[in-house]
Scaffold this motif. Structure first.
Motif, short mmCIF file in Angstrom:
data_model
loop_
_atom_site.label_atom_id
_atom_site.label_comp_id
_atom_site.label_asym_id
_atom_site.label_seq_id
_atom_site.Cartn_x
_atom_site.Cartn_y
_atom_site.Cartn_z
N ALA A 15 6.54 -14.53 1.72
CA ALA A 15 5.57 -15.30 0.95
C ALA A 15 4.97 -16.43 1.79
N ALA A 16 5.77 -17.03 2.64
CA ALA A 16 5.26 -18.12 3.50
C ALA A 16 4.18 -17.60 4.44
N GLN A 17 4.38 -16.42 4.99
CA GLN A 17 3.36 -15.82 5.86
C GLN A 17 2.10 -15.51 5.05
N GLY A 18 2.27 -15.01 3.84
CA GLY A 18 1.13 -14.73 2.98
C GLY A 18 0.36 -16.00 2.64
N ALA A 19 1.07 -17.09 2.42
CA ALA A 19 0.42 -18.36 2.11
C ALA A 19 -0.42 -18.85 3.29
N GLU A 20 0.04 -18.60 4.51
CA GLU A 20 -0.75 -18.97 5.70
C GLU A 20 -2.06 -18.20 5.73
N VAL A 21 -1.99 -16.91 5.41
CA VAL A 21 -3.19 -16.08 5.38
C VAL A 21 -4.13 -16.56 4.28
N ALA A 22 -3.61 -16.81 3.10
CA ALA A 22 -4.43 -17.29 1.98
C ALA A 22 -5.11 -18.61 2.35
N SER A 23 -4.40 -19.48 3.02
CA SER A 23 -4.96 -20.76 3.43
C SER A 23 -6.16 -20.56 4.37
N ALA A 24 -6.03 -19.64 5.32
CA ALA A 24 -7.14 -19.36 6.25
C ALA A 24 -8.35 -18.79 5.50
N VAL A 25 -8.09 -17.88 4.56
CA VAL A 25 -9.18 -17.29 3.77
C VAL A 25 -9.84 -18.37 2.92
N PRO A 46 5.57 -6.33 1.76
CA PRO A 46 6.28 -6.48 0.49
C PRO A 46 5.39 -7.21 -0.52
N SER A 47 5.77 -7.13 -1.77
CA SER A 47 5.00 -7.78 -2.82
C SER A 47 4.91 -9.29 -2.62
N SER A 48 5.95 -9.89 -2.06
CA SER A 48 5.92 -11.35 -1.86
C SER A 48 4.75 -11.76 -0.96
N PHE A 49 4.47 -10.97 0.05
CA PHE A 49 3.35 -11.28 0.95
C PHE A 49 2.02 -11.10 0.22
N ILE A 50 1.87 -10.00 -0.50
CA ILE A 50 0.62 -9.73 -1.22
C ILE A 50 0.38 -10.78 -2.31
N ASN A 51 1.43 -11.13 -3.03
CA ASN A 51 1.28 -12.14 -4.08
C ASN A 51 0.78 -13.46 -3.52
N SER A 52 1.33 -13.90 -2.41
CA SER A 52 0.93 -15.21 -1.88
C SER A 52 -0.35 -15.15 -1.06
N SER A 53 -0.70 -13.99 -0.52
CA SER A 53 -1.91 -13.92 0.31
C SER A 53 -3.15 -13.53 -0.48
N ILE A 54 -3.01 -12.66 -1.46
CA ILE A 54 -4.18 -12.14 -2.17
C ILE A 54 -4.17 -12.50 -3.65
N VAL A 55 -3.07 -12.24 -4.33
CA VAL A 55 -3.02 -12.48 -5.78
C VAL A 55 -3.27 -13.94 -6.10
N ASP A 56 -2.68 -14.85 -5.34
CA ASP A 56 -2.91 -16.27 -5.60
C ASP A 56 -4.38 -16.65 -5.44
N GLN A 78 -0.01 2.33 1.31
CA GLN A 78 1.06 1.48 0.79
C GLN A 78 0.54 0.09 0.45
N ILE A 79 -0.29 -0.47 1.32
CA ILE A 79 -0.82 -1.81 1.06
C ILE A 79 -1.78 -1.78 -0.13
N ALA A 80 -2.61 -0.75 -0.22
CA ALA A 80 -3.53 -0.62 -1.36
C ALA A 80 -2.75 -0.52 -2.67
N THR A 81 -1.69 0.28 -2.67
CA THR A 81 -0.86 0.42 -3.86
C THR A 81 -0.20 -0.90 -4.21
N MET A 82 0.29 -1.61 -3.20
CA MET A 82 0.96 -2.89 -3.44
C MET A 82 -0.02 -3.93 -3.98
N ILE A 83 -1.23 -3.97 -3.46
CA ILE A 83 -2.25 -4.90 -3.96
C ILE A 83 -2.55 -4.60 -5.42
#
Length: 98
Positions: A15-25, A46-56, A78-83
């Motif tokens: 999730a922390a890595q996803g949050a970094e990506v979301a911050s850049a976007v 994993p879902s934790s990355f998708i949740n913090s990078s895209i869903v948020d 896999q990523i499309a399904t997870m998103i």
């Protein structure tokens, strides 16, 4: 502007890595730029990355801005399904609270 996920983080596992990506976007969107978020070189997340990078982003930013200025590219099945799964779960959670 193209943002390559692997230019922001070394891996897409937390999730922390996803949050970094979301911050850049979010920074790029706030500066008025359109963003293509590229998952080139990423096979799965994993879902934790998708949740913090895209869903948020989807639930915390104006939807019209995202529809007009955010494109997600180079995703595996896999990523499309997870998103899709994470967005559906996030929507269900948000309507349950409302």
């Amino acid at each position: 502007m193209v943002i390559h996920v692997l230019d922001i983080v070394k891996a897409c596992n937390t999730a922390a890595q996803g949050a970094e990506v979301a911050s850049a976007v979010r920074r790029a969107l706030e500066n008025g730029q359109s963003v293509t978020l590229s998952f080139e070189g990423v096979n799965e997340t994993p879902s934790s990355f998708i949740n913090s990078s895209i869903v948020d982003l989807v639930y915390n930013d104006p939807p019209e801005a995202l529809r007009e200025r955010l494109l997600i590219s180079n995703i595996t099945d896999q990523i499309a399904t997870m998103i899709t799964r994470c967005l559906r779960n996030g929507r269900n959670a948000s309507t349950a609270v409302a």
